[in-house]
Scaffold this motif. Sequence first.
Motif, PDB file in Angstrom:
ATOM      1  N   ASN B  38     -14.137 -12.481   8.892  1.00 60.82           N
ATOM      2  CA  ASN B  38     -14.399 -12.378   7.457  1.00 60.82           C
ATOM      3  C   ASN B  38     -13.734 -11.177   6.811  1.00 60.82           C
ATOM      4  O   ASN B  38     -13.990 -10.876   5.655  1.00 60.82           O
ATOM      5  N   ILE B  39     -12.885 -10.470   7.578  1.00 59.63           N
ATOM      6  CA  ILE B  39     -12.266  -9.283   6.990  1.00 59.63           C
ATOM      7  C   ILE B  39     -11.436  -9.681   5.781  1.00 59.63           C
ATOM      8  O   ILE B  39     -10.861 -10.780   5.725  1.00 59.63           O
ATOM      9  N   SER B  40     -11.441  -8.815   4.798  1.00 56.41           N
ATOM     10  CA  SER B  40     -10.719  -9.108   3.562  1.00 56.41           C
ATOM     11  C   SER B  40      -9.311  -8.516   3.616  1.00 56.41           C
ATOM     12  O   SER B  40      -9.094  -7.449   4.186  1.00 56.41           O
ATOM     13  N   LEU B  41      -8.390  -9.242   2.998  1.00 56.50           N
ATOM     14  CA  LEU B  41      -7.017  -8.737   2.946  1.00 56.50           C
ATOM     15  C   LEU B  41      -6.981  -7.378   2.250  1.00 56.50           C
ATOM     16  O   LEU B  41      -6.225  -6.489   2.624  1.00 56.50           O
ATOM     17  N   GLY B  42      -7.840  -7.229   1.256  1.00 55.59           N
ATOM     18  CA  GLY B  42      -7.950  -5.942   0.562  1.00 55.59           C
ATOM     19  C   GLY B  42      -8.332  -4.819   1.499  1.00 55.59           C
ATOM     20  O   GLY B  42      -7.811  -3.706   1.404  1.00 55.59           O
ATOM     21  N   THR B  43      -9.245  -5.101   2.416  1.00 55.13           N
ATOM     22  CA  THR B  43      -9.661  -4.104   3.400  1.00 55.13           C
ATOM     23  C   THR B  43      -8.478  -3.699   4.275  1.00 55.13           C
ATOM     24  O   THR B  43      -8.291  -2.521   4.575  1.00 55.13           O
ATOM     25  N   VAL B  44      -7.679  -4.675   4.668  1.00 54.07           N
ATOM     26  CA  VAL B  44      -6.502  -4.380   5.481  1.00 54.07           C
ATOM     27  C   VAL B  44      -5.553  -3.473   4.700  1.00 54.07           C
ATOM     28  O   VAL B  44      -5.124  -2.426   5.193  1.00 54.07           O
ATOM     29  N   TYR B  45      -5.257  -3.827   3.479  1.00 56.20           N
ATOM     30  CA  TYR B  45      -4.362  -3.011   2.660  1.00 56.20           C
ATOM     31  C   TYR B  45      -4.917  -1.614   2.455  1.00 56.20           C
ATOM     32  O   TYR B  45      -4.197  -0.625   2.593  1.00 56.20           O
ATOM     33  N   ARG B  46      -6.201  -1.528   2.121  1.00 59.33           N
ATOM     34  CA  ARG B  46      -6.801  -0.233   1.842  1.00 59.33           C
ATOM     35  C   ARG B  46      -6.715   0.668   3.062  1.00 59.33           C
ATOM     36  O   ARG B  46      -6.344   1.830   2.977  1.00 59.33           O
ATOM     37  N   ASN B  47      -7.015   0.105   4.244  1.00 60.42           N
ATOM     38  CA  ASN B  47      -7.001   0.910   5.453  1.00 60.42           C
ATOM     39  C   ASN B  47      -5.576   1.269   5.878  1.00 60.42           C
ATOM     40  O   ASN B  47      -5.336   2.382   6.357  1.00 60.42           O
ATOM     41  N   LEU B  48      -4.649   0.363   5.710  1.00 60.32           N
ATOM     42  CA  LEU B  48      -3.256   0.687   6.049  1.00 60.32           C
ATOM     43  C   LEU B  48      -2.779   1.828   5.148  1.00 60.32           C
ATOM     44  O   LEU B  48      -2.143   2.781   5.615  1.00 60.32           O
ATOM     45  N   THR B  49      -3.093   1.744   3.874  1.00 59.34           N
ATOM     46  CA  THR B  49      -2.708   2.796   2.936  1.00 59.34           C
ATOM     47  C   THR B  49      -3.369   4.118   3.312  1.00 59.34           C
ATOM     48  O   THR B  49      -2.721   5.164   3.344  1.00 59.34           O
ATOM     49  N   LEU B  50      -4.671   4.045   3.636  1.00 53.51           N
ATOM     50  CA  LEU B  50      -5.408   5.246   4.014  1.00 53.51           C
ATOM     51  C   LEU B  50      -4.814   5.867   5.275  1.00 53.51           C
ATOM     52  O   LEU B  50      -4.538   7.074   5.318  1.00 53.51           O
ATOM     53  N   LEU B  51      -4.579   5.048   6.290  1.00 50.65           N
ATOM     54  CA  LEU B  51      -4.023   5.551   7.549  1.00 50.65           C
ATOM     55  C   LEU B  51      -2.637   6.154   7.325  1.00 50.65           C
ATOM     56  O   LEU B  51      -2.281   7.166   7.940  1.00 50.65           O
ATOM     57  N   ALA B  52      -1.880   5.545   6.447  1.00 46.99           N
ATOM     58  CA  ALA B  52      -0.547   6.081   6.150  1.00 46.99           C
ATOM     59  C   ALA B  52      -0.672   7.412   5.415  1.00 46.99           C
ATOM     60  O   ALA B  52       0.088   8.350   5.676  1.00 46.99           O
ATOM     61  N   ASP B  53      -1.648   7.499   4.516  1.00 50.75           N
ATOM     62  CA  ASP B  53      -1.843   8.725   3.744  1.00 50.75           C
ATOM     63  C   ASP B  53      -2.210   9.903   4.632  1.00 50.75           C
ATOM     64  O   ASP B  53      -1.769  11.028   4.405  1.00 50.75           O
ATOM     65  N   ILE B  54      -3.066   9.658   5.634  1.00 50.24           N
ATOM     66  CA  ILE B  54      -3.477  10.764   6.501  1.00 50.24           C
ATOM     67  C   ILE B  54      -2.505  10.939   7.667  1.00 50.24           C
ATOM     68  O   ILE B  54      -2.725  11.772   8.539  1.00 50.24           O
ATOM     69  N   GLY B  55      -1.445  10.146   7.684  1.00 52.36           N
ATOM     70  CA  GLY B  55      -0.390  10.356   8.677  1.00 52.36           C
ATOM     71  C   GLY B  55      -0.635   9.736  10.037  1.00 52.36           C
ATOM     72  O   GLY B  55       0.078  10.042  10.990  1.00 52.36           O
ATOM     73  N   GLU B  56      -1.639   8.859  10.129  1.00 52.42           N
ATOM     74  CA  GLU B  56      -1.900   8.203  11.412  1.00 52.42           C
ATOM     75  C   GLU B  56      -0.854   7.132  11.711  1.00 52.42           C
ATOM     76  O   GLU B  56      -0.575   6.824  12.856  1.00 52.42           O
ATOM     77  N   ILE B  57      -0.366   6.505  10.659  1.00 49.28           N
ATOM     78  CA  ILE B  57       0.661   5.478  10.816  1.00 49.28           C
ATOM     79  C   ILE B  57       1.758   5.736   9.777  1.00 49.28           C
ATOM     80  O   ILE B  57       1.604   6.577   8.894  1.00 49.28           O
ATOM     81  N   ALA B  58       2.852   5.020   9.919  1.00 52.20           N
ATOM     82  CA  ALA B  58       3.955   5.175   8.970  1.00 52.20           C
ATOM     83  C   ALA B  58       4.177   3.871   8.206  1.00 52.20           C
ATOM     84  O   ALA B  58       4.081   2.789   8.773  1.00 52.20           O
ATOM     85  N   ARG B  59       4.437   4.017   6.917  1.00 49.31           N
ATOM     86  CA  ARG B  59       4.783   2.872   6.089  1.00 49.31           C
ATOM     87  C   ARG B  59       6.299   2.792   6.027  1.00 49.31           C
ATOM     88  O   ARG B  59       6.963   3.785   5.716  1.00 49.31           O
ATOM     89  N   ILE B  60       6.845   1.637   6.370  1.00 51.70           N
ATOM     90  CA  ILE B  60       8.297   1.499   6.428  1.00 51.70           C
ATOM     91  C   ILE B  60       8.778   0.509   5.391  1.00 51.70           C
ATOM     92  O   ILE B  60       8.312  -0.633   5.336  1.00 51.70           O
ATOM     93  N   ARG B  61       9.699   0.943   4.555  1.00 50.83           N
ATOM     94  CA  ARG B  61      10.265   0.064   3.536  1.00 50.83           C
ATOM     95  C   ARG B  61      11.722  -0.178   3.849  1.00 50.83           C
ATOM     96  O   ARG B  61      12.530   0.739   3.824  1.00 50.83           O
TER      97      ARG B  61
END
Lengths: 128, 128
Positions: B38-61
């Motif tokens: 039941n996880i929401s796509l919004g939750t995925v986006y929010r957490n990916l953004t959060l993790l990227a913000d705190i430097g746990e992961i990298a966002r690649i464009r």
Amino acid sequence: MNLKHSKQRDCIMEFLSTRKDHPTADTVYMNVRQTFPNISLGTVYRNLTLLADIGEIARIRVGDGVDHFDADTSPHYHFICKECGSVIDLDMEDMAYINETAGKHFDGCIEGHFTYFYGKCGNCFTKS
Amino acid sequence: MNLKHSKQRDCIMEFLSTRKDHPTADTVYMNVRQTFPNISLGTVYRNLTLLADIGEIARIRVGDGVDHFDADTSPHYHFICKECGSVIDLDMEDMAYINETAGKHFDGCIEGHFTYFYGKCGNCFTKS
DNA sequence: ACTAATATCAGTAATAGTTACTAGTTTTAA
DNA sequence: TTAAAACTAGTAACTATTACTGATATTAGT
């Protein structure tokens, strides 16, 4: 694809030629409307895409989620200001040699690279 | 920003760690749903953004209009296959020196660069 | 010049990727 | 144990871009 002449496309092309700051589709739209008040945003997008496809202009993606367009199709690198977001041409030699650096431990075929630099532009740098 | 623990975020982080192919938010969503149907796509986006913000992961464009994410935050370059679109890590040294090349005739301050290489990956190359 | 074929147009609807909002649920510090 | 606050699912909204539609402009062939 058999092109026909179009005043709107001419206008878009002419506007782009006057600019060195790599405007977005929306900026093009705003400006071209001074000549064609009823031009459609779709027309702007369609022509920018068409012009890019035939190589008259370049589509530039700098990771800000918006496409920029450049009438200067000669290969050159770009700088993006983190403060004001402006996209600036850099005066520097081509770095084709980095393709070989990248290919050293790679089993595929490296055909080219995209590079853009970021930091603070002259304006924003002196301000801070 | 005071973080609280979240099973969903853990799951996203854990899934990303297992992958070397820089999945998109949608791919993360599809996979994490096997654990949290039941996880929401919004939750995925929010957490990916959060993790990227705190430097746990990298966002690649990489200019394909979709954000990719990478649990490997060590600085490294990427290769994008023009055929299959896959994003692959490159084993090569850092090229910090190109920042100086770029800065030679530039009045601002160059802090870094984004570079990705393109061509055909090993698989697509042998196929053709 | 006239006409037919078709590229192009303006206007609008649709799409993709992502972010924002809301009311209810977990987490955690005290 | 409890209450503040971060978090969630679900959904709506947003932005950039593309696709569709019926009308208009361009152009090649007569």
